[in-house]
Design an enzyme around this catalytic site. Structure first.
Site, PDB file in Angstrom:
ATOM      1  N   GLY B  18       0.785  -1.226   0.000  1.00 33.51           N
ATOM      2  CA  GLY B  18       0.000   0.000   0.000  1.00 33.51           C
ATOM      3  C   GLY B  18       0.819   1.279   0.000  1.00 33.51           C
ATOM      4  N   GLY B  20       2.731   2.231  -2.492  1.00 28.80           N
ATOM      5  CA  GLY B  20       2.821   2.745  -3.858  1.00 28.80           C
ATOM      6  C   GLY B  20       4.010   2.223  -4.653  1.00 28.80           C
ATOM      7  N   LYS B  21       4.454   1.012  -4.337  1.00 28.39           N
ATOM      8  CA  LYS B  21       5.571   0.428  -5.090  1.00 28.39           C
ATOM      9  C   LYS B  21       5.217   0.259  -6.568  1.00 28.39           C
ATOM     10  CE  LYS B  21       5.826  -3.382  -2.645  1.00 28.39           C
ATOM     11  NZ  LYS B  21       5.012  -3.236  -1.434  1.00 28.39           N
ATOM     12  N   THR B  22       3.999  -0.219  -6.821  1.00 32.37           N
ATOM     13  CA  THR B  22       3.623  -0.491  -8.210  1.00 32.37           C
ATOM     14  C   THR B  22       3.524   0.807  -9.007  1.00 32.37           C
ATOM     15  OG1 THR B  22       2.494  -2.518  -7.585  1.00 32.37           O
ATOM     16  CG2 THR B  22       1.897  -1.586  -9.700  1.00 32.37           C
ATOM     17  N   SER B  23       2.869   1.822  -8.449  1.00 36.33           N
ATOM     18  CA  SER B  23       2.759   3.102  -9.162  1.00 36.33           C
ATOM     19  C   SER B  23       4.140   3.669  -9.442  1.00 36.33           C
ATOM     20  CB  SER B  23       1.979   4.122  -8.336  1.00 36.33           C
ATOM     21  OG  SER B  23       0.723   3.615  -8.002  1.00 36.33           O
ATOM     22  N   ASP B  45       3.236  -8.647  -7.539  1.00 40.26           N
ATOM     23  CA  ASP B  45       2.145  -8.544  -6.586  1.00 40.26           C
ATOM     24  C   ASP B  45       1.022  -9.487  -7.024  1.00 40.26           C
ATOM     25  OD1 ASP B  45       0.030  -7.866  -5.029  1.00 40.26           O
ATOM     26  OD2 ASP B  45       0.170  -5.715  -5.373  1.00 40.26           O
ATOM     27  N   THR B 500      -4.545  -2.111  -2.124  1.00 41.90           N
ATOM     28  CA  THR B 500      -3.661  -3.161  -1.615  1.00 41.90           C
ATOM     29  C   THR B 500      -4.052  -3.652  -0.222  1.00 41.90           C
ATOM     30  OG1 THR B 500      -1.901  -2.305  -3.003  1.00 41.90           O
ATOM     31  CG2 THR B 500      -1.240  -3.769  -1.219  1.00 41.90           C
TER      32      THR B 500
END
Lengths: 118, 584
Positions: B18, B20-23, B45, B500
């Site tokens: 949550g 913001g690793k993916t963004s 993920d 997430t």
């Protein structure tokens, strides 16, 4: 030469680390096995989680599993005969089955080894 | 953004769920591709939303993103990889062994360790593979291997099959033994992770105390393993518009305080600050503005307000009905489960019940905070670190004493596994629960389904040996049936109204159900939905929550409740004594 085969249950970290009690029973049993090896017994150990093939290929083991379920594990077999089901035998019991005197002293006695607890 | 100025070939982004690793990794991948580099973006993920972000259906093989020339992306699911590994082990024996034997093998391989190793297997294939190296200038990962995995791989005993022959044949490295053919590939992967010319490890955090502390721990752990080329991203930093909205002002002040108190090691890292966005980052244009957009573009006029859910007082009304029992709050890090547990305990005590509160956050000082409350509330602490240390010392002194140096090293690493911490904590709280049968016991943690199933199996096994060996302790034996008794035990799953955390809570729920336990309720914590707001960015964030509140109430929860964001009791400061005291 005598043979001893141990069929262990599948456990997450059977080093004892993941068992619900820090359990030195396993380590004591391991030390008994070391002693028997020193005395010339051929010891083999199989874990259901990693060597399921050993369980499936041995008809005696497979049959016991089918009859008693996994509660029969650990299953200990000495010279082709079932010695114990569902528990780890003591050093005395193992010695008796395999004709090794407990006082034989093939190797230094492991610390903390229990004699018997019936 | 450091990684954009001097990008290495491998770029890893790590941090808790949550943050913001993916963004962040998507935005970096797009920026590099826009600069003419050929880039592969990899999401590991299990609840990846890369497909949605790029509006392109993705698979576990690289797929071109049409809106961004030179960018390819793929989804890797470590859970699926672990399941495939399990099936390779178990599949051939389904018809040969009885069902309960097959089930016990499967459960052994269902732990977090297997998933971690399976995830590393996927990393190694990508970073150790020469063909891949030739095809891309950069590979961007939205996660990173854990310290536990890297240490395991570094141990010679992990590869020698030591435990397979001499002690009992299994440990965390069981999965590794199944993949021993990959050893060279793994070594190459580990070497490239610690090469600063090849790999950058970027820690991603929110401007929150607990998240920053976790980033610090990760940073130290990775550095000890030789992974020293690190950077820091502070994501979602909030800049209020004006001073009219008291919630916005309080939120801003809290973030500033957390940043000012940032731990030393990460404070010294090269830092990028990314502004809080009014809505989820979806689409290539939003990603291109990711590093610079402080306004996040224009905010939609008067966004709709999320539905209302029963509030915290109503949750406590229902919990108190039994007059006693065990209440456990559960959730991934950062969702405020310690605060929620304290609030439930205080509220029950205030209503006249005898309550014992135990928390696992050693910094929580809840004991001090609740000292002001009447005698019917007692409190205690389970410190996971101390529990693990105690447990480790015990096992090393017994089992460890009988092993040689290699064996001891491997046993020590087994004792650092996530499973071990859970077992150690579980034992500690089994003792706590035992203490109090005539009151409410509130605990800020709950065992996973995996732990319960393992303990259950161990219990069945110990039943057989009780006469001979020492059995499972009474506390553990009594606890297992109680955990399954819905009249005695109530689990409150905590989440935030964000993608997430909701998906992670849903995964915890699935795992509990495997063990025959149904969570009693879900609590959406730190929500903006019940608040009166004027700040345009927060209004947009509030509208955004609606989708996740709906998902919780309609899809996951038997009973859903909501607790508003409150200055001083959000995750970032949940541990400070004054603030917990204020709720009392």
């Amino acid at each position: 030469m005598s043979t001893l085969d141990i069929y262990d249950p599948a456990q997450c970290c059977a080093t004892g680390a993941c068992s619900p009690d820090a359990d030195d029973e396993l380590a004591q049993f391991a030390s008994s096995l070391e002693w028997l090896k020193q005395c010339g017994v051929a010891v083999s150990r199989y874990n259901l989680g990693h060597q399921p093939g050993a369980f499936a290929q041995n008809t005696m083991v497979k049959g016991t599993l089918e009859k008693d379920g996994i509660a029969c594990l650990p299953l200990v077999i000495a010279d082709g005969k079932i010695v114990s089901k569902g528990r780890y035998p003591t050093r005395g019991e193992l010695g008796q089955q395999l004709g090794v005197a407990e006082q034989a002293g093939c190797a230094p006695a492991a610390p903390g080894a229990k004699r018997c607890c019936g | 953004m450091k990684v954009l100025e001097r990008p290495t070939r491998n770029l890893f982004f790590t941090g808790k769920g949550g943050v913001g690793k993916t963004s962040t990794s998507c935005a970096v991948a797009v920026a590099l591709a826009d600069r003419g580099k050929s880039v592969l973006l990899v999401s590991t993920d299990p609840a990846s939303n890369l497909d949605e972000v790029f509006d392109t259906p993705l698979t576990n093989a690289p797929t071109a993103i049409s809106a961004v020339p030179r960018l390819q992306a793929m989804n890797v699911d470590p859970e699926a990889a672990a399941a495939a590994y399990r099936e390779r082990v178990v599949g051939p024996y389904r018809s040969l062994l009885p069902a309960d034997a097959v089930a016990s093998i499967e459960e052994q391989l269902a732990g977090a360790c297997t998933v971690e190793i399976a995830a590393f297997d996927e990393f190694a294939k990508l970073i150790g593979d020469r063909d891949m190296a030739a095809r891309y200038d950069h590979i961007v990962f939205d996660t990173a291997p854990t310290g536990h995995t890297l240490r395991l791989l570094a141990l010679p005993a992990a590869w020698s099959g030591f435990f397979g022959s001499s002690v009992s044949g299994t440990s965390c490295v069981g999965p590794l033994q199944g993949m021993a053919a990959q050893r060279d590939l793994y070594s190459a992967a580990v070497a490239s992770l610690s090469d600063p010319l090849v790999t950058t490890m970027t820690l991603v955090s929110r401007a929150e105390r607990s998240a920053l502390e976790e980033a610090e721990r990760t940073s130290v752990e990775l550095a000890e393993l030789g992974v020293r080329n690190q950077a820091l991203v502070l994501n979602g930093v909030f800049q209020p518009k004006g001073t009219d909205d008291p919630v916005a002002v309080a939120m801003h002040r809290q973030e500033r305080a957390a940043i000012a108190a940032m731990p030393a090691r990460i404070a010294a890292l090269e830092r990028s600050v990314i502004p809080l966005k009014p809505r989820q980052v979806v689409g290539v244009e939003a990603l291109r503005g990711f590093f610079t957009d402080f306004d996040g573009g224009t905010v939609l006029p008067l966004p709709h307000r999320p539905r209302s859910l029963p509030d915290f007082a109503q949750l406590v009304d229902q919990l108190q009905s039994g007059g006693r029992g065990l209440v456990m709050t559960m959730g991934k890090g950062g969702v405020g489960k310690t605060t929620v547990a304290s609030r439930i305990a205080v509220e029950l005590a205030r209503r006249g019940f005898a309550v014992h509160l135990t928390t696992t956050d050693p910094a929580a000082h809840v004991a001090a905070a609740v000292g002001r409350v009447p005698e019917n509330l007692t409190s205690g602490e389970i410190n996971p670190r101390l529990e693990v240390e105690r447990y480790r010392a015990e096992v090393m002194a017994t089992t460890g004493a009988k092993l040689d140096a290699n064996g001891r090293a491997l046993l020590e690493e087994d004792l650092s596994s996530p499973c071990t911490e859970e077992i150690a904590v579980f034992q500690a709280f089994a003792r706590v629960v035992e203490e109090a049968r005539d009151r409410f016991v509130v605990v800020d943690t709950a065992p996973t389904g995996h732990t319960i199933l393992l303990l259950d199996a161990a219990q069945a096994y110990h039943k057989e040996v009780m006469r001979q060996a020492k059995s499972v302790s009474d506390a553990v034996r009594n606890l297992l049936p109680r955990l399954r008794d819905p009249a005695f035990t109530r689990i409150v799953l905590c989440t935030l109204a964000e993608a997430t955390p909701v998906h992670e809570a849903a995964a915890l729920q699935r795992d509990l159900r495997r063990a025959g336990i149904e969570p009693y309720a879900w609590l959406v914590n730190q929500s903006l939905a019940p608040l009166a707001l004027t700040d345009p960015l927060l209004l947009a964030r509030r509208a955004q929550e609606g989708r996740y509140i709906d998902e919780v109430a309609d899809t996951h929860a038997g009973r859903a409740f909501i607790l508003p964001w409150e200055a001083g009791v959000s995750a970032s400061v949940e541990s400070s004594p004054e603030q917990v005291a204020r709720i009392a």
